[in-house]
Design a protein around this motif. Structure first.
Motif, PDB file in Angstrom:
ATOM      1  N   THR A 122       0.865  -1.172   0.000  1.00 49.45           N
ATOM      2  CA  THR A 122       0.000   0.000   0.000  1.00 49.45           C
ATOM      3  C   THR A 122       0.907   1.229   0.000  1.00 49.45           C
ATOM      4  O   THR A 122       2.126   1.099   0.044  1.00 49.45           O
ATOM      5  N   MET A 123       0.325   2.407  -0.107  1.00 45.47           N
ATOM      6  CA  MET A 123       1.119   3.625  -0.142  1.00 45.47           C
ATOM      7  C   MET A 123       0.657   4.557   0.980  1.00 45.47           C
ATOM      8  O   MET A 123      -0.529   4.841   1.091  1.00 45.47           O
ATOM      9  N   ASN A 124       1.605   5.030   1.773  1.00 39.68           N
ATOM     10  CA  ASN A 124       1.314   6.159   2.652  1.00 39.68           C
ATOM     11  C   ASN A 124       1.548   7.413   1.818  1.00 39.68           C
ATOM     12  O   ASN A 124       2.478   7.443   1.007  1.00 39.68           O
ATOM     13  N   HIS A 125       0.731   8.412   2.005  1.00 37.14           N
ATOM     14  CA  HIS A 125       0.927   9.610   1.178  1.00 37.14           C
ATOM     15  C   HIS A 125       0.271  10.830   1.799  1.00 37.14           C
ATOM     16  O   HIS A 125      -0.666  10.700   2.595  1.00 37.14           O
ATOM     17  N   THR A 126       0.758  11.993   1.424  1.00 38.09           N
ATOM     18  CA  THR A 126       0.158  13.252   1.856  1.00 38.09           C
ATOM     19  C   THR A 126      -1.272  13.305   1.336  1.00 38.09           C
ATOM     20  O   THR A 126      -1.506  13.137   0.136  1.00 38.09           O
ATOM     21  N   ALA A 127      -2.214  13.517   2.250  1.00 34.66           N
ATOM     22  CA  ALA A 127      -3.629  13.475   1.861  1.00 34.66           C
ATOM     23  C   ALA A 127      -4.240  14.864   1.796  1.00 34.66           C
ATOM     24  O   ALA A 127      -5.454  14.998   1.677  1.00 34.66           O
ATOM     25  N   SER A 128      -3.416  15.895   1.865  1.00 32.71           N
ATOM     26  CA  SER A 128      -3.949  17.259   1.763  1.00 32.71           C
ATOM     27  C   SER A 128      -4.204  17.608   0.306  1.00 32.71           C
ATOM     28  O   SER A 128      -3.560  17.072  -0.593  1.00 32.71           O
ATOM     29  N   VAL A 129      -5.133  18.529   0.105  1.00 30.50           N
ATOM     30  CA  VAL A 129      -5.416  19.033  -1.243  1.00 30.50           C
ATOM     31  C   VAL A 129      -4.670  20.362  -1.397  1.00 30.50           C
ATOM     32  O   VAL A 129      -4.766  21.241  -0.540  1.00 30.50           O
ATOM     33  N   PHE A 130      -3.879  20.480  -2.468  1.00 29.26           N
ATOM     34  CA  PHE A 130      -3.046  21.663  -2.692  1.00 29.26           C
ATOM     35  C   PHE A 130      -3.768  22.655  -3.597  1.00 29.26           C
ATOM     36  O   PHE A 130      -4.396  22.253  -4.579  1.00 29.26           O
ATOM     37  N   LEU A 131      -3.622  23.938  -3.275  1.00 26.38           N
ATOM     38  CA  LEU A 131      -4.232  24.982  -4.100  1.00 26.38           C
ATOM     39  C   LEU A 131      -3.171  25.965  -4.574  1.00 26.38           C
ATOM     40  O   LEU A 131      -2.363  26.447  -3.771  1.00 26.38           O
ATOM     41  N   PHE A 132      -3.169  26.233  -5.857  1.00 27.41           N
ATOM     42  CA  PHE A 132      -2.245  27.183  -6.468  1.00 27.41           C
ATOM     43  C   PHE A 132      -3.047  28.239  -7.222  1.00 27.41           C
ATOM     44  O   PHE A 132      -4.093  27.940  -7.792  1.00 27.41           O
ATOM     45  N   GLY A 133      -2.509  29.461  -7.262  1.00 27.67           N
ATOM     46  CA  GLY A 133      -3.143  30.522  -8.028  1.00 27.67           C
ATOM     47  C   GLY A 133      -2.845  30.374  -9.511  1.00 27.67           C
ATOM     48  O   GLY A 133      -2.035  29.535  -9.922  1.00 27.67           O
TER      49      GLY A 133
END
Lengths: 167, 155
Positions: A122-133
Motif C-alpha cells: 500500500t502507499m502512505n501519502h500526503t492526503a492534503s489538497v493543494f491549491l495554487f493561483g
C-alpha cells in the motif's frame, strides 16, 4: 514552491504529455493518491467532486488534478477508468517513478511504499489538497478532516489570486 | 500450505465452533447501523465497508474479526493522518465497545478493509459481512454496495 519553479513530465489519463506549464494560467487544485487506496482517496475525490459541484460555473476556471504516487499499478488506462467515476473536471496524472518523485518534491508532498501481507503493498501519502493561483503560486492546502465548509472558501481564495506576482 | 490455512481463518472458525455451545450461541447484544460500501473496479483493489456498531447490552463486547464470502482477507483497518498530513493505514486489532457505547467505522478512520476480493463489488448489490466477537458471538449484516464516489450511507 511555485509551479513555475517545478520541472516534471507526466502523462494525463487521456495520454497527453503534461508538465507545470499545463497548470499555469488557471488556478489549480491537486491531490496525491493511488487507485488501490480504499479509504482516503475515494473519500477525498468525492469531497473534491462535491466542492466542484458547490462552485458550479466557477469550477470551470480550475485545473483539478489527481496525481498517482503508485505509477507501477496506476497506468494511464487505470487512471482513466478511475477518474471517470468522479467529477468530469478531475484529470488523472501518472508517469515514470522519477518524474512522480519530482512533482511530489515540488509540492512538498510525501509518499512511501509499505509492504502488506501476501506480497502486496500500500502507499502512505500526503492526503492534503493543494491549491495554487493562476500564476502558479502556492496559495494554501485543504487538510484531510478539515470541515467541509472551510474548503470552498479556500478554493475561492485560489480563484481570486492575482495572475501577476508569481514568485 | 494446509497448516498455514489451519492456523489462520479455519482455526479461528473451529475455535468459535467449539465455543458455540448452546449457552453461548445466543445473539450478541450488538446492533449494526448504516452499513455501506463502495463499488470496486475489478477484483485487484481492496474494498472498504463503513458502519456504526452499537453495544446495546450490559457487558462490554470485543470485535476480533470479520468474515465474508466476498473477500478472503477482511480486516478492520484504521487510517491515520499525521501532523505533516501524511495518511497511513494499518490493522486496527481488537475493538472493545463498552455497554451503551458505539464505534463508528467511517471514511478517514476505522473501516472494514476487504482484501482479496472473490468477485467485483457491483453497485446496487449487497453482500453479507459477519462480525466476530471474542465470546464466540457473531452478528451478520447485509451491506449495500453504493457507487465508487459515494460519501455516506445516504448516497
Amino acid at each position: 514552491m511555485a509551479l513555475t519553479e517545478m520541472d516534471f513530465r507526466l502523462t494525463d489519463h487521456e495520454g497527453n504529455e503534461v508538465g507545470p506549464e499545463t497548470l499555469i494560467g488557471r488556478p489549480t487544485m491537486a491531490f496525491f493518491g493511488f487507485t488501490y487506496c480504499p479509504d482516503v482517496c475515494p473519500t477525498t475525490l468525492s469531497d473534491i467532486s462535491g466542492w466542484l459541484d458547490d462552485l458550479g460555473d466557477e469550477a470551470k476556471q480550475l485545473n483539478v488534478v489527481f496525481i498517482t504516487v503508485d505509477p507501477e499499478r496506476d497506468t494511464v488506462e487505470a487512471m482513466a477508468e478511475y477518474v471517470s467515476y468522479f467529477h468530469p473536471a478531475i484529470r488523472g496524472w501518472t508517469g515514470p517513478e522519477g518524474q512522480i518523485a519530482r512533482i511530489a518534491d515540488g509540492f512538498r508532498a510525501a509518499y512511501e511504499r509499505v509492504p502488506t501481507e501476501g506480497g502486496d503493498y500500500t502507499m502512505n501519502h500526503t492526503a492534503s489538497v493543494f491549491l495554487f493561483g493562476a500564476a502558479g503560486r502556492f496559495v494554501t492546502m485543504i487538510d484531510y478532516h478539515e470541515p467541509r465548509e472551510f474548503a470552498v472558501p479556500k478554493i475561492r481564495r485560489a480563484l481570486e489570486e492575482e495572475t501577476e506576482g508569481a514568485t | 500450505m494446509k497448516k498455514i490455512i489451519m492456523t489462520g481463518t479455519l482455526a479461528a472458525l473451529l475455535t468459535f465452533g467449539g465455543l458455540s455451545v448452546p449457552a453461548l450461541a445466543g445473539p450478541v447484544d450488538v446492533v449494526v447501523e448504516s452499513a455501506w460500501s463502495r463499488a470496486s473496479i475489478g477484483m485487484n483493489r481492496p474494498g472498504a465497508v463503513y458502519m456504526t456498531i452499537r453495544n446495546t447490552g450490559d457487558e462490554p463486547v470485543t470485535l476480533i474479526g470479520l468474515s465474508t464470502p466476498l473477500a478472503m482477507m477482511p480486516e478492520i483497518h484504521e487510517t491515520k493522518t499525521n501532523a505533516e498530513g501524511v495518511s497511513s493505514m494499518s490493522a486496527a486489532g481488537e475493538i472493545a465497545i463498552a455497554p451503551g457505547e458505539s464505534v463508528a467505522l467511517e471514511p478517514g478512520g476505522l473501516h472494514a478493509m476487504l482484501m482479496r476480493l472473490q468477485q467485483p463489488m457491483t453497485e446496487g448489490e449487497t453482500f453479507p459481512l459477519t462480525l466476530l466477537f471474542v465470546d464466540g458471538g457473531e452478528v451478520t449484516v447485509e451491506v449495500p454496495i453504493l457507487g465508487i464516489a459515494a460519501r455516506g450511507p445516504e448516497d
